[in-house]
Design an enzyme around this catalytic site. Structure first.
Site, PDB file in Angstrom:
ATOM      1  N   ASP A   1       8.044  -5.723 101.907  1.00  0.00           N
ATOM      2  CA  ASP A   1       6.795  -5.386 102.600  1.00  0.00           C
ATOM      3  C   ASP A   1       6.245  -6.567 103.404  1.00  0.00           C
ATOM      4  O   ASP A   1       5.921  -6.423 104.589  1.00  0.00           O
ATOM      5  CB  ASP A   1       5.727  -4.907 101.605  1.00  0.00           C
ATOM      6  CG  ASP A   1       6.217  -3.729 100.781  1.00  0.00           C
ATOM      7  OD1 ASP A   1       7.186  -3.086 101.207  1.00  0.00           O
ATOM      8  OD2 ASP A   1       5.639  -3.470  99.719  1.00  0.00           O
ATOM      9  N   SER A   2       6.141  -7.727 102.756  1.00  0.00           N
ATOM     10  CA  SER A   2       5.554  -8.845 103.502  1.00  0.00           C
ATOM     11  C   SER A   2       6.502  -9.310 104.610  1.00  0.00           C
ATOM     12  O   SER A   2       6.053  -9.759 105.664  1.00  0.00           O
ATOM     13  CB  SER A   2       5.157 -10.000 102.580  1.00  0.00           C
ATOM     14  OG  SER A   2       6.274 -10.631 102.035  1.00  0.00           O
TER      15      SER A   2
ATOM     16  N   LYS B   1       7.597   3.419 101.220  1.00  0.00           N
ATOM     17  CA  LYS B   1       8.576   2.331 101.092  1.00  0.00           C
ATOM     18  C   LYS B   1       9.837   2.571 101.940  1.00  0.00           C
ATOM     19  O   LYS B   1      10.307   1.666 102.622  1.00  0.00           O
ATOM     20  CB  LYS B   1       8.980   2.201  99.618  1.00  0.00           C
ATOM     21  CG  LYS B   1       9.719   0.946  99.303  1.00  0.00           C
ATOM     22  CD  LYS B   1       8.756  -0.194  99.151  1.00  0.00           C
ATOM     23  CE  LYS B   1       9.393  -1.462  98.672  1.00  0.00           C
ATOM     24  NZ  LYS B   1       8.378  -2.485  98.391  1.00  0.00           N
TER      25      LYS B   1
ATOM     26  N   GLY C   1      -1.659  20.868  90.583  1.00  0.00           N
ATOM     27  CA  GLY C   1      -2.671  20.151  89.811  1.00  0.00           C
ATOM     28  C   GLY C   1      -2.660  20.680  88.399  1.00  0.00           C
ATOM     29  O   GLY C   1      -2.109  21.754  88.150  1.00  0.00           O
TER      30      GLY C   1
ATOM     31  N   GLY D   1       8.881 -12.963 100.929  1.00  0.00           N
ATOM     32  CA  GLY D   1      10.313 -12.708 101.072  1.00  0.00           C
ATOM     33  C   GLY D   1      10.665 -11.307 100.621  1.00  0.00           C
ATOM     34  O   GLY D   1      11.775 -10.849 100.814  1.00  0.00           O
ATOM     35  N   GLY D   2       9.710 -10.607 100.018  1.00  0.00           N
ATOM     36  CA  GLY D   2       9.911  -9.209  99.643  1.00  0.00           C
ATOM     37  C   GLY D   2       9.895  -8.330 100.892  1.00  0.00           C
ATOM     38  O   GLY D   2       9.525  -8.791 101.977  1.00  0.00           O
TER      39      GLY D   2
ATOM     40  N   HIS E   1       7.784  24.299  93.181  1.00  0.00           N
ATOM     41  CA  HIS E   1       7.569  23.048  93.932  1.00  0.00           C
ATOM     42  C   HIS E   1       8.697  22.810  94.935  1.00  0.00           C
ATOM     43  O   HIS E   1       9.752  22.275  94.546  1.00  0.00           O
ATOM     44  CB  HIS E   1       7.515  21.870  92.953  1.00  0.00           C
ATOM     45  CG  HIS E   1       6.282  21.854  92.122  1.00  0.00           C
ATOM     46  ND1 HIS E   1       5.125  21.221  92.514  1.00  0.00           N
ATOM     47  CD2 HIS E   1       6.013  22.420  90.933  1.00  0.00           C
ATOM     48  CE1 HIS E   1       4.197  21.389  91.596  1.00  0.00           C
ATOM     49  NE2 HIS E   1       4.705  22.119  90.618  1.00  0.00           N
TER      50      HIS E   1
ATOM     51  N   GLU F   1       8.877  20.522  97.031  1.00  0.00           N
ATOM     52  CA  GLU F   1       9.013  19.091  97.336  1.00  0.00           C
ATOM     53  C   GLU F   1       9.953  18.342  96.393  1.00  0.00           C
ATOM     54  O   GLU F   1      10.425  17.264  96.732  1.00  0.00           O
ATOM     55  CB  GLU F   1       7.631  18.421  97.334  1.00  0.00           C
ATOM     56  CG  GLU F   1       6.951  18.267  95.974  1.00  0.00           C
ATOM     57  CD  GLU F   1       6.230  19.523  95.493  1.00  0.00           C
ATOM     58  OE1 GLU F   1       6.520  20.619  95.992  1.00  0.00           O
ATOM     59  OE2 GLU F   1       5.394  19.400  94.584  1.00  0.00           O
TER      60      GLU F   1
ATOM     61  N   CYS G   1       2.047  25.608  93.786  1.00  0.00           N
ATOM     62  CA  CYS G   1       1.699  25.631  92.358  1.00  0.00           C
ATOM     63  C   CYS G   1       0.194  25.914  92.173  1.00  0.00           C
ATOM     64  O   CYS G   1      -0.273  26.981  92.559  1.00  0.00           O
ATOM     65  CB  CYS G   1       2.148  24.342  91.683  1.00  0.00           C
ATOM     66  SG  CYS G   1       2.186  24.502  89.899  1.00  0.00           S
ATOM     67  N   TYR G   2      -0.567  24.966  91.643  1.00  0.00           N
ATOM     68  CA  TYR G   2      -2.017  25.199  91.510  1.00  0.00           C
ATOM     69  C   TYR G   2      -2.595  25.592  92.869  1.00  0.00           C
ATOM     70  O   TYR G   2      -3.467  26.461  92.961  1.00  0.00           O
ATOM     71  CB  TYR G   2      -2.708  23.931  90.990  1.00  0.00           C
ATOM     72  CG  TYR G   2      -4.219  24.055  90.928  1.00  0.00           C
ATOM     73  CD1 TYR G   2      -4.836  24.702  89.876  1.00  0.00           C
ATOM     74  CD2 TYR G   2      -5.027  23.526  91.951  1.00  0.00           C
ATOM     75  CE1 TYR G   2      -6.217  24.839  89.823  1.00  0.00           C
ATOM     76  CE2 TYR G   2      -6.411  23.648  91.905  1.00  0.00           C
ATOM     77  CZ  TYR G   2      -7.010  24.304  90.840  1.00  0.00           C
ATOM     78  OH  TYR G   2      -8.370  24.436  90.796  1.00  0.00           O
TER      79      TYR G   2
END
Ligand code: XMP
Length: 513
Positions: free
Chosen positions: A227-228, A369, A55, A224-225, A169, A171, A82-83
């Site tokens: 996610d949907s 995603k 942070g 058509g993407g 970090h 990650e 970190c923080y």
């Protein structure tokens, strides 16, 4: 499912989602929660471990985010990053100081070989640092397990209390062995077994949807993407013909895209669902006449979409459930309410105000995603659809600078199809974040054969990005650009110039508007 869970406690750092993704990559389910969540809520989640994020603050500032000390007495392993590491030290009586200069970027760190957090990690390895404050004295009972030339406590731990901390970090990918460290934390320290698997997520979700929906009717707006599409297939596998998908072809899709979506989801496709394609191309071109300002265009496109969806929903009569393809980053971002409005679409919540329904179903709300993509593959959705490039809701409307006309749509569709074809032929498609052709609003004089031309300029864009929040221009080999340029000028009527956009984001955005 979700038997094992790691909670990421968000103290406002920029890599918080990334921590959760990395943990999930270890097959352990992980959720991000703001630091304002209560201790009881955390207890109720029964986490196997807790991670304090980084942070921007300093622990001694009055307004800095803190947490009650009891969290360290639950017997649940904690990793401070970190923080988060400074906070851990501060909460337990250690000393945090501000350095005269920040330590930033790739840094060589010396790590203790006996720390379980660094099992199988090189004793001297490269990590990513980004801090000004540092731990000057560790709390009682802790030992230092890592240091750099300027940071006396790059890592510390108290294994008896299952408390661990890294100033760097783990990650971010710049920390060479960071994933191994997180893996050690979740498996060796927290004792996780790794039960977060996409196959079981899909199975379990289908079962839950079936129970929830019963004999109800479900409506889904399908673009058509990715996610949907994944949401629609999940629903169709769960409730079949009780699902109706409405696909609005607004005439601002890529070349042949409307037909491609119909081929997958329509009556000739592989799924058992009711598919309604609304061909609203002319309606959109009419509405967009004279609109040149990007926000105005976006509003027209968005509003028209809602009107059409409403009309279709009304024809269907009562709908019990509305499906939305919300994914986890949307949930985290809206929960924390931090993002600034750069373009109106990014903050559009969805459609619930306009359709009468009982409940919303968001089957992907806990997925990142890349997990949505894996779920898509698990469901047997074609790879071409699962790995589709992101495409904005307002479509070519924001890739045509200025007024949108049917003619300009044709130009940009054709130019974009050529560009994509050549990029794929050159084998570059998988390595690029996003690439497309747009249409500038500029016309210029040229000569073709013996004739003067006064035509449009196409702009090619290609960017590399990991999160779409920032992006840098990708390097496309000159010979590919030449070939694309030649083909566009020769094959696409109305174009006599092609530009390549070298702008990164910021200061540009990925799309043109
Ligand atoms: P920008 O242009 O803001 O885009 O740098 C970042 C990413 O978001 C996509 N994008 C959109 N996605 N509706 C969407 O669903 C939209 O209106 C929209 N506008 C931009 C863009 O393609 C890029 O991936």
């Amino acid at each position: 499912m979700k038997k094992e869970m790691i909670v990421v406690l968000d103290f406002g750092g920029q890599y918080n989602q990334l921590i959760a993704r990395r943990v999930r990559e270890c097959s352990v389910y992980c959720e991000v929660h703001p630091y304002t969540i209560s201790l009881d809520e955390i207890r109720n989640m029964n986490p196997k471990g807790i991670i304090f994020t980084g942070g921007p603050n300093s622990v001694y500032e009055e307004t800095s985010p803190h947490y009650q000390k009891e969290i360290l007495e639950l017997g649940i392993p904690v990793l401070g990053i970190c923080y988060g590491s400074q906070l851990l030290a501060y909460m337990l009586g250690g000393q945090v100081k501000t350095a005269p200069v920040s330590e930033y970027g790739h840094t060589e760190v010396k790590l203790s070989e006996t720390s379980v957090l660094f099992r199988d990690v090189e004793p001297s390895t490269v990590v990513w640092m980004s801090h000004t404050d540092y731990i000057a004295a560790v709390p009682e009972g802790f030992r230092v397990t890592g240091h750099t030339p300027v940071c006396p406590v790059a890592a510390m731990e108290c294994p008896e209390k299952k408390l661990y901390a890294t100033q760097f970090h783990p990650e971010v990918m710049h920390t060479r062995e960071g994933q191994k460290m997180l893996r050690n934390f979740v498996y060796e320290v927290c004792g996780c077994l790794g039960d977060w698997k996409m196959g079981s997520f899909v199975e379990e979700t289908i079962k839950q949807i079936r129970e929830k929906v019963g004999s109800g009717r479900v409506l889904c707006a399908l673009s058509g993407g990715v996610d949907s599409s994944v949401a629609a297939v999940l629903l169709s596998k769960a409730v079949g013909k009780q699902l109706t998908c409405v696909f609005v072809d607004h005439g601002l899709l890529r070349k042949n895209e409307g037909d491609e979506v119909e081929a997958v989801f329509g009556p000739k496709g592989a799924y058992e669902l009711n598919f309604i394609r609304v061909n609203a191309q002319q309606r959109y071109y009419e509405k967009l006449k004279g609109a040149v300002e990007p926000e105005e265009k976006r509003k027209i496109i968005g509003e028209e979409f809602i009107r059409i969806f409403e009309e279709e929903a009304r024809k269907l009569g009562t709908v019990d459930f509305l499906v939305q393809g919300t994914i986890y980053p949307d949930v985290i971002e809206s929960g924390l309410g931090k993002s600034a409005v750069i373009k109106s679409h990014h903050n559009v919540g969805g459609l619930p105000d306009v359709v009468d329904f009982k409940e919303i179903i968001e089957p992907l709300r806990m997925l990142f995603k890349d997990e949505v993509r894996r779920a898509g593959l698990e469901l047997g959705i074609p790879e071409s659809l699962v790995y589709r490039q992101p495409f904005p809701g307002p479509g070519l409307g924001v890739r045509i600078v200025g007024e949108v006309t049917e003619e300009k749509v044709r130009i940009v569709q054709d130019a974009d199809a050529i560009y994509r074809e050549e990029i794929a032929k050159a084998g570059l498609d998988k390595g690029l974040g996003q690439y497309f052709a747009g249409l500038t609003n500029m016309r210029s004089v040229g000569v073709m054969g013996d004739f003067r031309t006064y035509d449009y300029a196409v702009a090619l864009r290609a960017v590399n990005t990991s999160d779409f929040m920032t992006a840098e221009c990708a390097q496309i080999p000159y010979e590919v650009l030449f070939k694309v340029t030649n083909r566009i000028i020769n094959e696409v009527k109305g174009v006599n110039r092609v530009f390549f956009d070298l702008t990164s984001k910021p200061p540009g955005t990925i799309e043109f508007e």
